[in-house]
Design a protein around this motif. Structure first.
Motif, PDB file in Angstrom:
ATOM      1  N   ALA A 182      90.989  16.692 -64.730  1.00  0.00           N
ATOM      2  CA  ALA A 182      89.558  16.577 -65.026  1.00  0.00           C
ATOM      3  C   ALA A 182      88.682  17.073 -63.888  1.00  0.00           C
ATOM      4  N   LEU A 183      89.279  17.555 -62.805  1.00  0.00           N
ATOM      5  CA  LEU A 183      88.503  17.903 -61.613  1.00  0.00           C
ATOM      6  C   LEU A 183      87.441  18.976 -61.850  1.00  0.00           C
ATOM      7  N   PRO A 184      87.716  20.036 -62.627  1.00  0.00           N
ATOM      8  CA  PRO A 184      86.640  21.008 -62.883  1.00  0.00           C
ATOM      9  C   PRO A 184      85.412  20.377 -63.525  1.00  0.00           C
ATOM     10  N   GLY A 185      85.619  19.469 -64.467  1.00  0.00           N
ATOM     11  CA  GLY A 185      84.485  18.798 -65.086  1.00  0.00           C
ATOM     12  C   GLY A 185      83.785  17.856 -64.128  1.00  0.00           C
ATOM     13  N   VAL A 186      84.552  17.196 -63.261  1.00  0.00           N
ATOM     14  CA  VAL A 186      83.946  16.304 -62.267  1.00  0.00           C
ATOM     15  C   VAL A 186      83.087  17.107 -61.293  1.00  0.00           C
ATOM     16  N   ILE A 187      83.564  18.277 -60.896  1.00  0.00           N
ATOM     17  CA  ILE A 187      82.774  19.134 -60.007  1.00  0.00           C
ATOM     18  C   ILE A 187      81.489  19.569 -60.694  1.00  0.00           C
ATOM     19  N   SER A 188      81.576  19.916 -61.959  1.00  0.00           N
ATOM     20  CA  SER A 188      80.370  20.303 -62.697  1.00  0.00           C
ATOM     21  C   SER A 188      79.377  19.144 -62.777  1.00  0.00           C
ATOM     22  N   ALA A 189      79.886  17.936 -63.026  1.00  0.00           N
ATOM     23  CA  ALA A 189      79.001  16.765 -63.071  1.00  0.00           C
ATOM     24  C   ALA A 189      78.363  16.506 -61.714  1.00  0.00           C
ATOM     25  N   SER A 190      79.138  16.656 -60.650  1.00  0.00           N
ATOM     26  CA  SER A 190      78.586  16.465 -59.308  1.00  0.00           C
ATOM     27  C   SER A 190      77.532  17.514 -58.994  1.00  0.00           C
ATOM     28  N   LEU A 191      77.765  18.743 -59.438  1.00  0.00           N
ATOM     29  CA  LEU A 191      76.780  19.796 -59.216  1.00  0.00           C
ATOM     30  C   LEU A 191      75.486  19.496 -59.957  1.00  0.00           C
ATOM     31  N   LEU A 192      75.597  18.978 -61.191  1.00  0.00           N
ATOM     32  CA  LEU A 192      74.404  18.604 -61.940  1.00  0.00           C
ATOM     33  C   LEU A 192      73.626  17.515 -61.207  1.00  0.00           C
ATOM     34  N   GLY A 193      74.349  16.525 -60.688  1.00  0.00           N
ATOM     35  CA  GLY A 193      73.691  15.474 -59.929  1.00  0.00           C
ATOM     36  C   GLY A 193      73.057  15.994 -58.657  1.00  0.00           C
ATOM     37  N   MET A 194      73.724  16.930 -57.976  1.00  0.00           N
ATOM     38  CA  MET A 194      73.156  17.489 -56.750  1.00  0.00           C
ATOM     39  C   MET A 194      71.904  18.304 -57.049  1.00  0.00           C
ATOM     40  N   SER A 195      71.904  19.048 -58.137  1.00  0.00           N
ATOM     41  CA  SER A 195      70.706  19.796 -58.526  1.00  0.00           C
ATOM     42  C   SER A 195      69.557  18.847 -58.823  1.00  0.00           C
ATOM     43  N   ARG A 196      69.873  17.715 -59.447  1.00  0.00           N
ATOM     44  CA  ARG A 196      68.841  16.702 -59.711  1.00  0.00           C
ATOM     45  C   ARG A 196      68.290  16.149 -58.412  1.00  0.00           C
ATOM     46  N   ALA A 197      69.152  15.936 -57.423  1.00  0.00           N
ATOM     47  CA  ALA A 197      68.710  15.406 -56.142  1.00  0.00           C
ATOM     48  C   ALA A 197      67.884  16.433 -55.363  1.00  0.00           C
ATOM     49  N   LEU A 198      68.273  17.701 -55.426  1.00  0.00           N
ATOM     50  CA  LEU A 198      67.528  18.740 -54.707  1.00  0.00           C
ATOM     51  C   LEU A 198      66.103  18.878 -55.219  1.00  0.00           C
ATOM     52  N   GLY A 199      65.899  18.616 -56.501  1.00  0.00           N
ATOM     53  CA  GLY A 199      64.575  18.797 -57.068  1.00  0.00           C
ATOM     54  C   GLY A 199      63.727  17.540 -57.116  1.00  0.00           C
ATOM     55  N   GLU A 200      64.220  16.429 -56.610  1.00  0.00           N
ATOM     56  CA  GLU A 200      63.470  15.180 -56.668  1.00  0.00           C
ATOM     57  C   GLU A 200      62.319  15.171 -55.654  1.00  0.00           C
ATOM     58  N   THR A 201      61.186  14.634 -56.064  1.00  0.00           N
ATOM     59  CA  THR A 201      59.989  14.639 -55.221  1.00  0.00           C
ATOM     60  C   THR A 201      59.415  13.247 -55.004  1.00  0.00           C
ATOM     61  N   MET A 202      59.215  12.500 -56.082  1.00  0.00           N
ATOM     62  CA  MET A 202      58.463  11.251 -55.997  1.00  0.00           C
ATOM     63  C   MET A 202      59.126  10.232 -55.081  1.00  0.00           C
ATOM     64  N   ILE A 203      60.447  10.077 -55.171  1.00  0.00           N
ATOM     65  CA  ILE A 203      61.142   9.096 -54.345  1.00  0.00           C
ATOM     66  C   ILE A 203      60.981   9.445 -52.871  1.00  0.00           C
ATOM     67  N   VAL A 204      61.063  10.741 -52.545  1.00  0.00           N
ATOM     68  CA  VAL A 204      60.941  11.168 -51.150  1.00  0.00           C
ATOM     69  C   VAL A 204      59.539  10.910 -50.633  1.00  0.00           C
ATOM     70  N   VAL A 205      58.527  11.202 -51.445  1.00  0.00           N
ATOM     71  CA  VAL A 205      57.141  10.990 -51.022  1.00  0.00           C
ATOM     72  C   VAL A 205      56.893   9.520 -50.699  1.00  0.00           C
ATOM     73  N   MET A 206      57.415   8.626 -51.533  1.00  0.00           N
ATOM     74  CA  MET A 206      57.106   7.209 -51.385  1.00  0.00           C
ATOM     75  C   MET A 206      57.959   6.519 -50.327  1.00  0.00           C
ATOM     76  N   ALA A 207      59.148   7.047 -50.049  1.00  0.00           N
ATOM     77  CA  ALA A 207      60.058   6.340 -49.148  1.00  0.00           C
ATOM     78  C   ALA A 207      60.361   7.088 -47.856  1.00  0.00           C
ATOM     79  N   ALA A 208      60.252   8.406 -47.848  1.00  0.00           N
ATOM     80  CA  ALA A 208      60.601   9.167 -46.648  1.00  0.00           C
ATOM     81  C   ALA A 208      59.397   9.782 -45.963  1.00  0.00           C
ATOM     82  N   GLY A 209      58.262   9.838 -46.639  1.00  0.00           N
ATOM     83  CA  GLY A 209      57.070  10.394 -46.018  1.00  0.00           C
ATOM     84  C   GLY A 209      56.922  11.878 -46.282  1.00  0.00           C
ATOM     85  N   MET A 210      55.927  12.478 -45.626  1.00  0.00           N
ATOM     86  CA  MET A 210      55.613  13.891 -45.842  1.00  0.00           C
ATOM     87  C   MET A 210      55.595  14.684 -44.540  1.00  0.00           C
TER      88      MET A 210
END
Length: 416
Positions: A317-345
């Protein structure tokens, strides 16, 4: 007459024409079949072909006319456009009914229409991607005419200063610095923390759900886990700023470390919690897709259940797990609101995750909001950041595809 009323009348008339086409086509096909004529398709298939030949060209004419009307600035009265579409629909109705004959294969014709519709949907996705890329490139080139590309890529200071005054003719903007390294360093730092939280927990929960959990537990636990995906990011931001950040500060103080309330760990942890459902759900589906015969063969050879999961199920199942991890990483790269409120600008180039920092997407939002001139370097820098982030994401996608192919080939060879 208002446009909404015209659209309602158009849809009603088109629906009536479609019903006429359906019943006329089916009636004609049924009569031919009852007369003993050998038909290539069923009467209902001829009827649906008549409906497609009626509604399809009419909708196509309407869409093309709206495209010309809205995007090219042409002046076309909606009444004329919708009337022309209905005329085309009536002509299509006549053609569809005429085509109901013994030597016409309606089923294949419908399949060709469906194939073209699906191909059109794929082309829309491709053209949209190229349109986004082209629009970003042109605006990025305008920014790089003002500031050096090399300094933008390698610079360690992000300080737009009064560059917006230069666009208004009240300064030269010579003191502005657009070094993107602090922004990308913050982005990768927070994304790395998120993945360190999400991948182990998501994969472990997927293994439990698919291999160990009873049916009743799985029925209840999996929907509850996926509820996390529906929580708004602003709520995650509140949770990170009000709850997680103070806990991180207290833990760091217990070990004698100084931590800012705007630190990278808090948004990273909360972002990891946010993307757990993406990784867990997709990994669960992939693990369940592994043939049960492989599990049974492993157990028959004397391996324990844990060894079977580790050495057989997970590698398969590793190819599918890598694809799922990549989807999650893409979601994290594009996140804005959490960073603004917790990490600053504040752009801060540091390797200490307990300090405040920001990400690329936060600076893009900051550059494109407010009362700044669009022609200013600070505003145009948002497109340059978007272009580099696009290139980084594309590179990660290519690397993941290569890794997936290698794992598939390796696993296939081992099983041969």
């Amino acid at each position: 007459m208002q446009t909404n009323q015209l659209l309602l009348i158009f849809c009603s008339v088109l629906l009536i024409l479609g019903l006429i086409a359906f019943f006329a086509g089916r009636s004609k096909a049924a009569r031919l079949r009852a007369s003993g004529t050998s038909m290539y398709a069923q009467p209902d298939q001829y009827a649906w072909f008549a409906v497609l030949s009626t509604a399809g060209p009419a909708v196509l004419v309407g869409v093309l006319g709206a495209f010309v009307l809205l995007l090219l600035g042409a002046e076309i009265h909606p009444l004329y456009l919708l009337s022309a579409s209905l005329v085309v629909a009536a002509a299509g109705l006549a053609v569809g009914v005429v085509q109901v004959r013994a030597d016409f294969h309606a089923r294949k014709a419908i399949e060709r229409v469906i194939r073209w519709v699906l191909a059109g949907a794929a082309l829309i996705s491709i053209f949209t991607t190229f349109g986004i890329l082209i629009s970003i490139i042109f605006e990025s080139l305008r920014f790089f005419e003002m500031h050096s590309f090399w300094e933008f890529i390698t610079g360690t200071t992000w300080n737009p200063g009064a560059s917006f005054l230069a666009a208004a003719g009240r300064g030269d903007g010579s003191g502005a610095q657009f070094g993107s390294v602090p922004l990308f360093a913050g982005t990768f730092m927070i994304t790395l923390i998120a993945m360190l939280v999400a991948v182990p927990i998501g994969l472990a929960s997927a293994i439990y759900m698919s291999e160990y959990a009873p049916t009743k537990v799985r029925t209840i636990a999996k929907p509850l886990l996926e509820v996390l995906a529906g929580i708004p990011t602003v709520v995650y931001g509140f949770f990170a700023a009000i709850t997680v950040a103070p806990i991180i500060v207290n833990i760091a103080g217990f070990f004698g470390l100084d931590a800012s309330y705007n630190n990278a760990v808090a948004p990273g942890v909360v972002m990891g919690i946010m993307i757990i459902p993406f990784i867990s759900s997709l990994s669960d589906d992939v693990i369940n897709a592994v043939p049960d015969s492989m599990r049974q063969g492993s157990l028959a050879l004397g391996m324990t259940k844990g060894e079977t999961i580790r050495d057989v199920v997970v590698p398969a199942a590793l190819p599918g797990v890598i694809s799922a991890s990549l989807l999650g990483m893409s979601r994290a790269l594009g996140e804005t609101m959490i960073v603004v409120m917790a990490a600053g600008m504040r752009p801060n180039l540091t390797a200490n995750p307990l300090e405040d920092m920001t990400t690329v997407t936060v600076r893009i939002v900051a550059a494109l909001t407010g009362d700044q001139e669009f022609e200013s370097a600070e505003t145009l820098s948002a497109f340059a950041l978007g272009l580099v982030l696009f290139a980084v994401t594309l590179t990660l996608n290519l690397v993941s595809v290569i890794m997936i192919r290698r794992f598939r080939e390796k696993y296939r060879v081992n099983n041969l």
